[in-house]
Design a protein around this motif. Structure first.
Motif, short mmCIF file in Angstrom:
data_model
loop_
_atom_site.label_atom_id
_atom_site.label_comp_id
_atom_site.label_asym_id
_atom_site.label_seq_id
_atom_site.Cartn_x
_atom_site.Cartn_y
_atom_site.Cartn_z
N GLU A 6 0.84 -1.20 0.00
CA GLU A 6 0.00 0.00 0.00
C GLU A 6 0.87 1.25 0.00
O GLU A 6 2.01 1.24 0.49
CB GLU A 6 -0.91 0.06 1.24
CG GLU A 6 -1.85 -1.10 1.42
CD GLU A 6 -1.41 -2.00 2.54
OE1 GLU A 6 -2.28 -2.65 3.15
OE2 GLU A 6 -0.19 -2.07 2.80
N GLY A 9 -1.03 7.01 2.07
CA GLY A 9 -1.57 7.56 3.31
C GLY A 9 -0.92 8.89 3.64
O GLY A 9 0.03 9.33 2.99
N LEU A 20 -5.41 6.19 -1.89
CA LEU A 20 -4.57 5.07 -1.51
C LEU A 20 -4.39 4.14 -2.71
O LEU A 20 -5.30 3.97 -3.51
CB LEU A 20 -5.19 4.29 -0.35
CG LEU A 20 -5.55 5.08 0.90
CD1 LEU A 20 -6.09 4.13 1.97
CD2 LEU A 20 -4.37 5.88 1.41
N TRP A 36 -10.37 -2.96 0.88
CA TRP A 36 -9.70 -2.07 1.81
C TRP A 36 -10.40 -2.21 3.16
O TRP A 36 -11.64 -2.17 3.25
CB TRP A 36 -9.77 -0.62 1.35
CG TRP A 36 -8.90 -0.33 0.18
CD1 TRP A 36 -9.24 -0.31 -1.14
CD2 TRP A 36 -7.50 0.01 0.23
NE1 TRP A 36 -8.16 0.00 -1.91
CE2 TRP A 36 -7.07 0.20 -1.09
CE3 TRP A 36 -6.58 0.16 1.27
CZ2 TRP A 36 -5.76 0.55 -1.41
CZ3 TRP A 36 -5.27 0.50 0.95
CH2 TRP A 36 -4.87 0.69 -0.37
N TYR A 93 -5.07 1.94 7.21
CA TYR A 93 -5.81 1.32 6.11
C TYR A 93 -4.99 0.18 5.53
O TYR A 93 -3.80 0.33 5.25
CB TYR A 93 -6.12 2.35 5.04
CG TYR A 93 -7.27 3.25 5.42
CD1 TYR A 93 -7.10 4.22 6.42
CD2 TYR A 93 -8.52 3.14 4.82
CE1 TYR A 93 -8.17 5.03 6.80
CE2 TYR A 93 -9.59 3.96 5.19
CZ TYR A 93 -9.40 4.89 6.19
OH TYR A 93 -10.44 5.70 6.56
N THR A 120 -1.23 1.49 5.81
CA THR A 120 -0.79 2.87 5.64
C THR A 120 -1.69 3.76 6.50
O THR A 120 -2.90 3.59 6.55
CB THR A 120 -0.85 3.28 4.14
OG1 THR A 120 -0.30 4.58 3.98
CG2 THR A 120 -2.26 3.25 3.58
#
Length: 126
Positions: A6, A9, A20, A36, A93, A120
């Motif tokens: 990922e 962020g 993202l 997610w 996330y 992130t």
């Protein structure tokens, strides 16, 4: 071995936007679900949005109309566009993968996913 990475962020003020990205590698499943999730301290992973290999999408009620999940197959990347961010969106996330359709079981059940990214941080200030 499926790997998920990922990025995207950061910190933003309420009302702002972030996107993202999750780059997926090593997969061979033709039917798959990418989702997610987010997590805050002391709480379980919460499903935010999902997209499967046929393009069908699902969203948590709390983000409908504000977040959009999409994918770019050529780049093996799944995105989460987050608009009109609120302080309660603050969380880590995570991108997650399962080798079957999102509707095979509950898309928002974290236990159904086989692979996870490292996470992130998203911080929204008021």
């Amino acid at each position: 071995q499926v790997q998920l990475v990922e990025s995207g962020g950061g910190s933003v003020q309420a009302g702002g936007s972030l996107r993202l990205s999750c780059v997926v590698s090593g997969y061979t499943d033709s039917r798959l679900c990418m989702s997610w999730f987010r997590q805050t301290p002391g709480r379980d992973h919460m499903g935010v949005a999902a997209i499967d290999s046929d393009g069908a999408t699902s969203y948590a009620d709390s983000v409908k109309g504000r977040f959009t999940i999409s994918r770019d197959n050529a780049k093996n990347t799944v995105y989460l566009q987050m608009n009109k961010l609120k302080p309660e969106d603050t969380a880590i996330y995570y991108c997650a993968y399962k080798g079957r359709y999102c509707t095979d079981g509950s898309w928002s059940a974290a236990s159904g996913y086989e692979y996870w990214g490292q996470g992130t941080q998203v911080t929204v200030s008021s």
